[in-house]
Write an enzyme that holds these catalytic residues in place. Structure first.
Site, PDB file in Angstrom:
ATOM      1  N   GLU A 163       0.812  -1.172   0.073  1.00  0.00           N
ATOM      2  CA  GLU A 163       0.016   0.004  -0.043  1.00  0.00           C
ATOM      3  C   GLU A 163       0.720   0.976   0.090  1.00  0.00           C
ATOM      4  O   GLU A 163       2.045   1.310   0.641  1.00  0.00           O
ATOM      5  CB  GLU A 163      -0.908  -0.041   1.160  1.00  0.00           C
ATOM      6  CG  GLU A 163      -1.990  -1.051   1.017  1.00  0.00           C
ATOM      7  CD  GLU A 163      -2.722  -1.421   2.145  1.00  0.00           C
ATOM      8  OE1 GLU A 163      -2.782  -0.532   3.254  1.00  0.00           O
ATOM      9  OE2 GLU A 163      -3.549  -2.181   2.561  1.00  0.00           O
ATOM     10  N   HIS A 220       9.662 -10.453   6.136  1.00  0.00           N
ATOM     11  CA  HIS A 220       9.673  -8.918   6.352  1.00  0.00           C
ATOM     12  C   HIS A 220       9.411  -8.463   7.704  1.00  0.00           C
ATOM     13  O   HIS A 220      10.040  -7.701   8.144  1.00  0.00           O
ATOM     14  CB  HIS A 220       8.644  -8.200   5.354  1.00  0.00           C
ATOM     15  CG  HIS A 220       8.863  -8.440   3.721  1.00  0.00           C
ATOM     16  ND1 HIS A 220       7.931  -8.380   2.981  1.00  0.00           N
ATOM     17  CD2 HIS A 220      10.160  -8.830   3.328  1.00  0.00           C
ATOM     18  CE1 HIS A 220       8.241  -8.741   1.785  1.00  0.00           C
ATOM     19  NE2 HIS A 220       9.446  -9.034   1.969  1.00  0.00           N
ATOM     20  N   GLY A 268      25.734 -24.015  13.677  1.00  0.00           N
ATOM     21  CA  GLY A 268      26.544 -24.274  14.843  1.00  0.00           C
ATOM     22  C   GLY A 268      27.991 -23.637  14.715  1.00  0.00           C
ATOM     23  O   GLY A 268      28.052 -22.395  14.019  1.00  0.00           O
ATOM     24  N   CYS A 271      31.423 -19.609  16.187  1.00  0.00           N
ATOM     25  CA  CYS A 271      30.984 -18.108  16.360  1.00  0.00           C
ATOM     26  C   CYS A 271      29.137 -17.835  16.529  1.00  0.00           C
ATOM     27  O   CYS A 271      28.852 -17.146  17.502  1.00  0.00           O
ATOM     28  CB  CYS A 271      31.331 -17.071  15.106  1.00  0.00           C
ATOM     29  SG  CYS A 271      33.050 -17.266  14.845  1.00  0.00           S
TER      30      CYS A 271
HETATM   31  N1  LIG Z   1      -3.265  -4.525   1.171  1.00  0.00           N
HETATM   32  C1  LIG Z   1      -2.358  -5.290   0.742  1.00  0.00           C
HETATM   33  O1  LIG Z   1      -1.334  -4.278   0.627  1.00  0.00           O
HETATM   34  C2  LIG Z   1      -2.303  -6.553   0.029  1.00  0.00           C
HETATM   35  C3  LIG Z   1      -1.065  -6.960  -0.603  1.00  0.00           C
HETATM   36  C4  LIG Z   1      -1.204  -8.270  -0.997  1.00  0.00           C
HETATM   37  C5  LIG Z   1      -2.024  -9.093  -0.730  1.00  0.00           C
HETATM   38  N2  LIG Z   1      -3.086  -8.827   0.040  1.00  0.00           N
HETATM   39  C6  LIG Z   1      -4.122  -9.759   0.185  1.00  0.00           C
HETATM   40  O2  LIG Z   1      -5.011  -9.452  -0.685  1.00  0.00           O
HETATM   41  C7  LIG Z   1      -6.312  -9.692  -0.121  1.00  0.00           C
HETATM   42  C8  LIG Z   1      -7.264  -8.398  -0.030  1.00  0.00           C
HETATM   43  O3  LIG Z   1      -6.506  -7.474   0.723  1.00  0.00           O
HETATM   44  P1  LIG Z   1      -7.181  -6.057   0.769  1.00  0.00           P
HETATM   45  O4  LIG Z   1      -6.306  -5.257   1.615  1.00  0.00           O
HETATM   46  O5  LIG Z   1      -7.699  -5.660  -0.619  1.00  0.00           O
HETATM   47  O6  LIG Z   1      -8.406  -6.242   1.407  1.00  0.00           O
HETATM   48  P2  LIG Z   1      -9.781  -5.430   1.531  1.00  0.00           P
HETATM   49  O7  LIG Z   1     -10.494  -5.793   2.906  1.00  0.00           O
HETATM   50  O8  LIG Z   1      -9.343  -3.926   1.653  1.00  0.00           O
HETATM   51  O9  LIG Z   1     -10.798  -5.656   0.449  1.00  0.00           O
HETATM   52  C9  LIG Z   1     -11.467  -6.739   0.523  1.00  0.00           C
HETATM   53  C10 LIG Z   1     -12.756  -6.586  -0.409  1.00  0.00           C
HETATM   54  O10 LIG Z   1     -13.359  -7.828  -0.660  1.00  0.00           O
HETATM   55  C11 LIG Z   1     -14.918  -7.476  -0.528  1.00  0.00           C
HETATM   56  N3  LIG Z   1     -15.433  -8.744  -0.623  1.00  0.00           N
HETATM   57  C12 LIG Z   1     -15.647  -9.515   0.625  1.00  0.00           C
HETATM   58  N4  LIG Z   1     -16.334 -10.642   0.097  1.00  0.00           N
HETATM   59  C13 LIG Z   1     -16.743 -10.627  -1.204  1.00  0.00           C
HETATM   60  C14 LIG Z   1     -17.373 -11.326  -2.224  1.00  0.00           C
HETATM   61  N5  LIG Z   1     -17.900 -12.548  -1.946  1.00  0.00           N
HETATM   62  N6  LIG Z   1     -17.587 -10.854  -3.621  1.00  0.00           N
HETATM   63  C15 LIG Z   1     -17.133  -9.616  -3.514  1.00  0.00           C
HETATM   64  N7  LIG Z   1     -16.426  -8.744  -2.826  1.00  0.00           N
HETATM   65  C16 LIG Z   1     -16.286  -9.283  -1.495  1.00  0.00           C
HETATM   66  C17 LIG Z   1     -14.926  -6.546   0.770  1.00  0.00           C
HETATM   67  O11 LIG Z   1     -16.185  -5.966   0.921  1.00  0.00           O
HETATM   68  C18 LIG Z   1     -13.739  -5.530   0.642  1.00  0.00           C
HETATM   69  O12 LIG Z   1     -14.069  -4.367  -0.177  1.00  0.00           O
HETATM   70  C19 LIG Z   1      -6.318 -10.203   1.298  1.00  0.00           C
HETATM   71  O13 LIG Z   1      -6.080 -11.456   1.305  1.00  0.00           O
HETATM   72  C20 LIG Z   1      -4.850  -9.716   1.633  1.00  0.00           C
HETATM   73  O14 LIG Z   1      -4.040 -10.566   2.465  1.00  0.00           O
HETATM   74  C21 LIG Z   1      -3.132  -7.486   0.463  1.00  0.00           C
END
Ligand SMILES: NC(=O)c1ccc[n+]([C@@H]2O[C@H](COP(=O)([O-])OP(=O)(O)OC[C@H]3O[C@@H](n4cnc5c(N)ncnc54)[C@H](O)[C@@H]3O)[C@@H](O)[C@H]2O)c1
Length: 434
Positions: A163, A220, A268, A271
């Site tokens: 993000e 990380h 091991g 050091c």
């Molecule tokens: N945020 C990040 O930086 C990031 C980076 C890599 C991977 N991820 C992974 O990606 C996935 C999403 O992350 P995010 O941060 O975008 O989550 P988020 O919570 O911001 O978005 C998820 C969205 O999915 C919607 N949703 C839930 N059930 C649904 C359905 N059945 N049909 C349609 N929409 C539905 C929710 O209302 C929500 O808007 C997670 O598994 C996260 O671990 C996130």
């Protein structure tokens, strides 16, 4: 908008941080995108031309897509306008017990199950799950939704964006890995999309792709905590923790590199064990809590127990221990994990015949001599200088060192269990790749 002629249609389940960034990046590359989002509030915001979250560059692309008709937002996927590729970007939050809540992913697969049942013959659709999943999830989903996996090209395609820089990260990911199940259909449309986006990809097993994503985030997190622990200790002692870590990252040979990052033997030698104890002791005497450093020894000991358990699993009577020092080409026996392993096997009633090309007992002095003599006094323990002799005495092998002569022995001898700890393959048989 260079690619008007292709107009591949991409569907995205879940318009959160990942889904909306993905939509914006695909729109920028000229694709048609439809987002499916269950939140009424998010859909309303989007349809009013506002991005429901802050991520640089995303809103203008979505607004442009909505006004040009290349971006659609809906509460559900329509059987009348199926995309070529579906990206699943729904949330996978933590449950109270720390496990991953897969409710949203399952709900998407239930919907895909309905669609797969009604899709006309000849119509194809690939499904790429981008939501982060615990290792093994795709295999379980494959059993639960066999009809979806049988009809569509379903893969796990982890997302590595961060993000704040999400659009740049989407365009230049650190790596592109696609987890494709052995029985599944090849996801030609998704792979075509990656090729189109000039993203060179590697195809691996779904479990590897799932575990990779988790390993990256865990690493990380460990890096952040490690740097903060060192910083806390140095600052508490009156030094400059930031300066120390700036110097630390300048070493791209041993520190910020692939070194020490392969599963294998426990650490091991003369050091690492002593200095990890020393820095932990400095921390606790200075009143600094440094859990990662404090737990390092315990983690190393657990790993040795794991190796012992794996060796015992084949119920050997006599084990050939290949490599006795903590690494090849040294006779330094101080805190060698091979000694601890030999000791544990002897305690379990197993005979141990050790070999190490760098160890000449008559030349050893001091602690190394004491360590070897102590070990050789134990009933059932012997040292063998000739691999052929060793071979005739044992019914299993444990390879602790990477060494060509051991690899040759493994290739030449069959039928007996071979725990290749140096290359992290336990109880393999003759000819197993390392
Ligand atoms: N945020 C990040 O930086 C990031 C980076 C890599 C991977 N991820 C992974 O990606 C996935 C999403 O992350 P995010 O941060 O975008 O989550 P988020 O919570 O911001 O978005 C998820 C969205 O999915 C919607 N949703 C839930 N059930 C649904 C359905 N059945 N049909 C349609 N929409 C539905 C929710 O209302 C929500 O808007 C997670 O598994 C996260 O671990 C996130």
């Amino acid at each position: 908008m260079a690619r008007q002629e292709m107009r591949m249609h991409i569907g995205i389940f879940g318009l959160g941080y990942v889904g909306l960034t993905t939509a914006a990046c695909l729109l920028r590359r000229g694709f048609d995108v439809t987002g499916y989002e269950v939140s009424d509030a998010k859909r309303a915001e989007l349809l009013a031309g506002r991005c429901p979250l802050t991520e640089p560059g995303v809103e203008p692309m979505l607004v442009e897509g909505l006004s040009s008709g290349r971006f659609g937002v809906s509460s559900d996927i329509s059987a009348d306008r199926l995309p070529d590729v579906v990206l699943v970007c729904v949330g996978t939050p933590s449950s109270e017990d720390g496990s991953t809540d897969l409710t949203a992913v399952r709900s998407v697969f239930r919907r895909l199950e309905q669609l797969a049942a009604m899709m006309p013959a000849g119509r194809d659709m690939d499904v790429a799950v981008r939501s982060t999943l615990p290792p093994g999830t795709m295999d379980r989903l494959g059993e639960e939704f066999a009809a979806v996996f049988g009809r569509l090209g379903v893969v796990f395609y982890p997302e590595f964006l961060r993000e704040g820089t999400a659009m740049a990260d989407f365009d230049s990911p650190p790596q592109t890995v696609v987890g494709v199940g052995s029985g599944g259909r090849r996801p030609e449309r998704l792979l075509g999309l990656l090729t189109e986006m000039k993203l060179p990809y590697q195809i691996v097993a779904p479990m590897s792709a799932e575990a990779l994503k988790m390993a990256c985030n865990a690493y990380h997190a460990i890096k952040v905590c490690f740097a903060n622990e060192i910083g806390r200790i140095v600052n508490t002692l009156g030094g400059n923790g930031t300066e120390v870590m700036k110097l630390f990252v300048q070493d791209t040979v041993l520190n910020v590199s692939h070194r020490y990052l392969m599963p294998g033997a426990p650490y091991g030698g003369s050091c690492l064990p002593k200095d990890v104890r020393s820095i932990s002791s400095v921390a606790s005497r200075s009143g600094v809590t440094a859990e990662i450093l404090a737990q390092c020894e315990a983690s190393n000991a657990s790993h040795l127990q794991y190796v012992v358990g794996e060796v015992l699993r084949s119920r050997p009577k006599a084990v050939g221990l290949l490599g006795l020092a903590f690494k090849p080409n040294t006779d330094d026996l101080r805190e060698s994990p091979s000694l601890s392993l030999a000791s544990a096997l002897l305690a379990a009633g197993i005979r141990v015949v050790a070999h190490d090309r760098a160890i000449e007992p008559s030349r050893l002095l001091g602690v190394n001599r004491t360590a070897l003599e102590g070990l050789l006094k134990r009933p059932g323990m012997s040292l063998c200088t000739d691999l052929g002799d060793l071979d005739r005495q044992v019914d299993a092998f444990v390879q602790m060192h990477r060494d060509r002569v051991y690899d040759e022995l493994r290739e030449a001898r069959g039928g007996r269990p071979w725990a290749n700890v140096s290359g992290w393959q336990f109880l393999g048989r003759e000819g197993d790749a390392t």
